[in-house]
Design a protein around this motif. Structure first.
Motif, short mmCIF file in Angstrom:
data_model
loop_
_atom_site.label_atom_id
_atom_site.label_comp_id
_atom_site.label_asym_id
_atom_site.label_seq_id
_atom_site.Cartn_x
_atom_site.Cartn_y
_atom_site.Cartn_z
N ARG A 72 51.04 62.06 -35.46
CA ARG A 72 52.28 61.97 -36.25
C ARG A 72 53.47 61.58 -35.34
NH1 ARG A 72 50.13 66.86 -38.57
NH2 ARG A 72 49.37 66.45 -40.71
N THR A 73 53.49 62.16 -34.14
CA THR A 73 54.57 61.79 -33.21
C THR A 73 54.50 60.31 -32.84
OG1 THR A 73 54.56 64.04 -32.32
CG2 THR A 73 55.60 62.32 -30.98
N ASP A 74 53.26 59.85 -32.59
CA ASP A 74 53.10 58.42 -32.26
C ASP A 74 53.50 57.53 -33.44
OD1 ASP A 74 52.26 59.16 -29.78
OD2 ASP A 74 50.12 58.95 -30.22
N ILE A 75 53.15 57.97 -34.66
CA ILE A 75 53.52 57.19 -35.84
C ILE A 75 55.04 57.11 -35.99
CG2 ILE A 75 53.49 57.21 -38.37
CD1 ILE A 75 50.62 58.23 -38.24
N GLY A 76 55.72 58.24 -35.77
CA GLY A 76 57.19 58.25 -35.89
C GLY A 76 57.85 57.34 -34.86
N SER A 77 57.39 57.46 -33.61
CA SER A 77 57.99 56.61 -32.57
C SER A 77 57.67 55.14 -32.80
CB SER A 77 57.49 57.05 -31.19
OG SER A 77 56.07 56.92 -31.11
N THR A 78 56.44 54.87 -33.24
CA THR A 78 56.07 53.48 -33.53
C THR A 78 56.89 52.91 -34.68
OG1 THR A 78 53.81 53.93 -32.76
CG2 THR A 78 54.16 51.94 -34.09
N GLN A 79 57.09 53.70 -35.73
CA GLN A 79 57.88 53.23 -36.87
C GLN A 79 59.35 53.01 -36.48
OE1 GLN A 79 56.55 52.54 -39.99
NE2 GLN A 79 58.57 51.59 -40.28
N THR A 80 59.86 53.92 -35.65
CA THR A 80 61.24 53.74 -35.18
C THR A 80 61.39 52.45 -34.37
OG1 THR A 80 61.54 56.15 -35.12
CG2 THR A 80 63.10 54.79 -33.85
N GLU A 81 60.42 52.23 -33.47
CA GLU A 81 60.47 51.00 -32.68
C GLU A 81 60.32 49.76 -33.54
OE1 GLU A 81 58.37 49.08 -28.68
OE2 GLU A 81 57.76 51.06 -29.44
N LEU A 82 59.45 49.87 -34.58
CA LEU A 82 59.29 48.74 -35.50
C LEU A 82 60.59 48.44 -36.24
CD1 LEU A 82 55.77 49.00 -37.17
CD2 LEU A 82 56.75 47.04 -35.97
N ARG A 106 47.30 66.61 -25.04
CA ARG A 106 45.91 66.79 -25.47
C ARG A 106 45.04 67.34 -24.33
NH1 ARG A 106 42.13 62.11 -28.24
NH2 ARG A 106 40.31 63.47 -28.68
N VAL A 107 45.26 66.80 -23.12
CA VAL A 107 44.49 67.28 -21.98
C VAL A 107 44.83 68.74 -21.69
CG1 VAL A 107 44.09 66.96 -19.51
CG2 VAL A 107 44.32 64.97 -21.00
N THR A 143 46.46 69.80 -32.92
CA THR A 143 47.12 69.14 -31.78
C THR A 143 46.98 67.62 -31.87
OG1 THR A 143 46.72 71.06 -30.39
CG2 THR A 143 47.22 68.97 -29.29
N GLN A 144 45.78 67.17 -32.20
CA GLN A 144 45.56 65.72 -32.33
C GLN A 144 46.40 65.13 -33.46
OE1 GLN A 144 41.33 65.35 -32.84
NE2 GLN A 144 40.88 65.74 -30.67
N LEU A 145 46.44 65.85 -34.59
CA LEU A 145 47.23 65.36 -35.73
C LEU A 145 48.72 65.31 -35.39
CD1 LEU A 145 45.46 67.14 -38.74
CD2 LEU A 145 45.23 64.76 -38.01
N GLU A 146 49.21 66.34 -34.69
CA GLU A 146 50.62 66.34 -34.31
C GLU A 146 50.94 65.17 -33.36
OE1 GLU A 146 54.53 67.47 -34.34
OE2 GLU A 146 52.85 68.20 -35.59
N THR A 147 50.00 64.94 -32.44
CA THR A 147 50.20 63.80 -31.53
C THR A 147 50.23 62.48 -32.28
OG1 THR A 147 49.10 65.04 -29.76
CG2 THR A 147 49.30 62.65 -29.49
#
Length: 503
Positions: A333-343, A280-281, A327-331
Motif C-alpha cells: 500500500r505504501t508503494d502504491i501511494g508513493s507510485t500514484q503520487t509520483e504518477l 520486510r527483512v 507487513t507485506q500488504l502495508e508495504t
C-alpha cells in the motif's frame, strides 16, 4: 487687311527726324554709360572632385551622397547670408560697405559671385568659382576665401557624416547587446523556475510514466493477491484449526520447526532482494528469532503432548503468518501511494511541459531575432569604423584645388562696345515706340482703304482734306512743342541710364 503702304511710308518720312533724334539720344546715353562705367576685375578658381583613394570594393563608404549633390549642398552653405556678409566686411568688397544695408550687401555679393559645375557620365566633376569686383586683389581674396570655405565644408560634411554613422551604430550595438542580455536572463530565469517541466526531459518523463503505470498495476495485483491469501488463511484456520491444510500430526519434525525452516528460507530470499534495513527483512528476522525461541523452549521443557504442542504452535504460526502478510500488504500500500503520487506529479509536469515548450520557443525566437539584428549592427559598426577612418585620414572622396585664384592685371569689364550698342538699340526701340504710339492715338481716316474698312462701304470717289495755311502752321507748332517736351523728359532718363551703368 487694308494696309496702305504708301501712306505709312509717307508717315515714316514725316516722323523720321524725331525718330532719328530718339536714336541719337539712346546712342548718346549708351556711349556716356560705356565711358563712365568703372573697370571691373574677375578671377576664378577651379576645383576637382577626386575619386576615393581606397576602392569601395575594399572599404565601402557610409557616405552615399553623389558628387553633384554634395557640391550643391556645399554651394548652398557657401552662399549663406552670414558667410557673404562676413567676407564682404573682412575684405571691404564694396567701397561704401559701411553705409550699405545688409540685404543690399548680400544681394550684391550673390550677383557678383558665379559658380559653375560640370559633370557627366565617365567625366570628371569640376566646380568653378568666380567673383567680380572693382579691385583685382579683392576679387582674388574673395575667391580664395570661397575655396577655403568649400574645402572646409567638404571635410566637415564627410567627417561629420562618418562620425554620426559611427556613433549611431555604436549606440545600436550597445542597445541590442543590452536587449540580448535581458532576453538571455529571461530565458535562464524561466528555465530555472520551470526546471522540473522542461521540454528537453519530456521523453524521460513519458518513459518513467509508463514504468510507473506498470509498477502500479503490478502492486495492485500483489495487494489483491495478498488480501485474498490472508482471508484464505483465516478461513482455513477457523475451519480446521490449522494454518495450512493437508498437514498431519505424524511428522518427523514439529510444526514449530517446520515453520522455522520456512521462515528462514523466506528470510534468505528477502535478503537477496532487499537490504538489511528493509522493513520486510526486519520483520522476517523478528519472526525467525521468535520461532527459534519457541523451538528452543519446547526442546528445553521436553513437551511430549502432541496436541498441546500443535495447538500452541498453530496459533503462533497463524499470528506470525498474519503479521507477515500484513507487513507485506502495508508495504504494498505504501508503494502504491508513493507510485500514484509520483504518477500524478509526472502527469502535471507532462502537461505543463507543453506550455513551457511554447513559452521557451517564443523566448528563443525573440532571442534569435535580436541576435540577427545584433550581428548586422556589429557588421555595420565595423564598416562604419573603417569608413570613419578613411574619411578622417582624407583617403575617401575629396575636393582638391586645381587652380587657385590669382590677382588679375587686366580688367575684364565692362564690355563698352556692347553697352554702346545697347544704347543705340534702346534709342531705336524708343523711336519705334514713338511711331506706334502716334498711330494708336490717331483715329482719323486718312485713306480710301481706311474709309472702306471703317464703314464697310465702297466710295465712288474721295476728296482729300484741304488744310488752310494757318491751321497747318498751328499744327506744326504743336507737333514741335510736343516733341521738344518729350525730348526734355528723355534727358533725365538718359542720365538715369548712365548712373545705372555706373552702379
Amino acid at each position: 487687311m487694308n494696309f496702305d503702304l504708301q501712306l505709312y511710308w509717307a508717315l515714316f518720312l514725316r516722323r523720321l527726324p524725331v525718330m532719328l533724334l530718339f536714336v541719337l539720344i539712346g546712342a548718346a546715353a549708351g556711349v556716356v554709360a560705356a565711358l563712365r562705367l568703372p573697370e571691373t576685375y574677375e578671377t576664378s578658381a577651379r576645383l576637382l572632385v577626386e575619386a576615393p583613394q581606397i576602392p569601395d570594393s575594399m572599404v565601402e563608404s557610409t557616405i552615399q551622397t553623389e558628387a553633384t549633390e554634395q557640391l550643391d549642398i556645399i554651394e548652398q552653405r557657401l552662399l549663406t547670408r552670414a558667410n557673404l556678409i562676413d567676407i564682404a566686411n573682412r575684405f571691404n568688397v564694396f567701397p561704401d560697405i559701411r553705409q550699405m544695408e545688409p540685404d543690399t550687401v548680400v544681394s550684391k555679393m550673390r550677383a557678383s559671385t558665379r559658380i559653375r559645375r560640370s559633370a557627366g557620365r565617365e567625366q570628371a566633376t569640376l566646380m568653378t568659382i568666380s567673383f567680380t569686383s572693382h579691385s583685382g586683389r579683392v576679387a582674388a581674396n574673395v575667391v580664395n576665401e570661397y575655396v577655403t570655405l568649400v574645402l572646409e565644408a567638404n571635410t566637415e560634411f564627410r567627417v561629420s557624416r562618418a562620425e554620426s554613422t559611427l556613433s549611431f551604430f555604436e549606440q545600436e550595438v550597445e542597445r541590442l547587446g543590452q536587449e540580448l542580455d535581458r532576453q538571455s536572463a529571461a530565458i535562464a530565469t524561466f528555465r530555472s523556475e520551470n526546471a522540473e517541466a522542461l521540454p528537453e526531459d519530456q521523453s524521460y518523463r513519458l518513459s518513467r510514466q509508463t514504468l510507473l503505470q506498470e509498477r502500479l498495476a503490478r502492486l495492485e495485483r500483489d495487494l489483491k493477491a495478498g488480501e485474498a491469501q490472508r482471508a484464505e488463511i483465516i478461513r482455513i484456520f477457523e475451519s480446521t484449526g490449522r494454518v495450512s491444510p493437508g498437514v498431519g500430526p505424524a511428522r518427523a519434525r514439529s510444526p514449530a520447526e517446520e515453520r522455522l525452516l520456512a521462515a528462514q528460507a523466506e528470510l534468505d530470499n528477502a535478503k537477496v532482494i532487499y537490504s538489511e534495513e528493509n522493513p520486510r527483512v526486519v520483520r522476517l528476522q523478528a519472526l525467525v528469532d521468535q520461532l527459534e525461541d519457541t523451538v528452543r523452549a519446547q526442546t528445553e521443557a521436553g513437551v511430549t503432548g502432541e496436541e498441546a504442542e500443535a495447538t500452541s504452535t498453530e496459533q503462533a504460526l497463524l499470528d506470525a503468518t498474519l503479521a507477515q502478510i500484513d507487513t507485506q500488504l502495508e508495504t504494498i500500500r505504501t508503494d502504491i501511494g508513493s507510485t500514484q503520487t509520483e504518477l500524478d506529479e509526472l502527469q502535471r509536469r507532462v502537461s505543463q511541459s507543453a506550455a513551457n515548450g511554447l513559452q521557451i520557443n517564443a523566448l528563443e525566437r525573440d532571442y534569435d531575432v535580436i541576435q540577427s539584428r545584433y550581428n548586422a549592427a556589429v557588421t555595420n559598426l565595423n564598416q562604419a569604423r573603417m569608413s570613419e577612418r578613411v574619411e578622417s585620414t582624407a583617403q575617401g572622396q575629396r575636393i582638391t584645388v586645381i587652380e587657385n585664384a590669382v590677382v588679375p592685371r587686366v580688367p575684364t569689364g565692362p564690355d563698352r562696345p556692347k553697352v554702346a550698342i545697347l544704347g543705340v538699340l534702346g534709342g531705336g526701340a524708343l523711336a519705334a515706340g514713338y511711331f506706334l504710339l502716334l498711330e494708336l492715338l490717331n483715329r482719323t481716316i486718312r485713306s480710301p482703304a481706311e474709309l472702306t474698312g471703317r464703314f464697310n462701304i465702297t466710295p465712288i470717289t474721295t476728296i482729300p482734306y484741304m488744310r488752310v495755311k494757318d491751321g497747318r502752321l498751328v499744327r506744326r507748332r504743336r507737333f514741335l512743342g510736343a516733341s521738344f517736351a518729350l525730348l526734355i523728359g528723355l534727358v533725365p532718363v538718359a542720365g538715369v541710364v548712365g548712373m545705372a551703368g555706373l552702379g
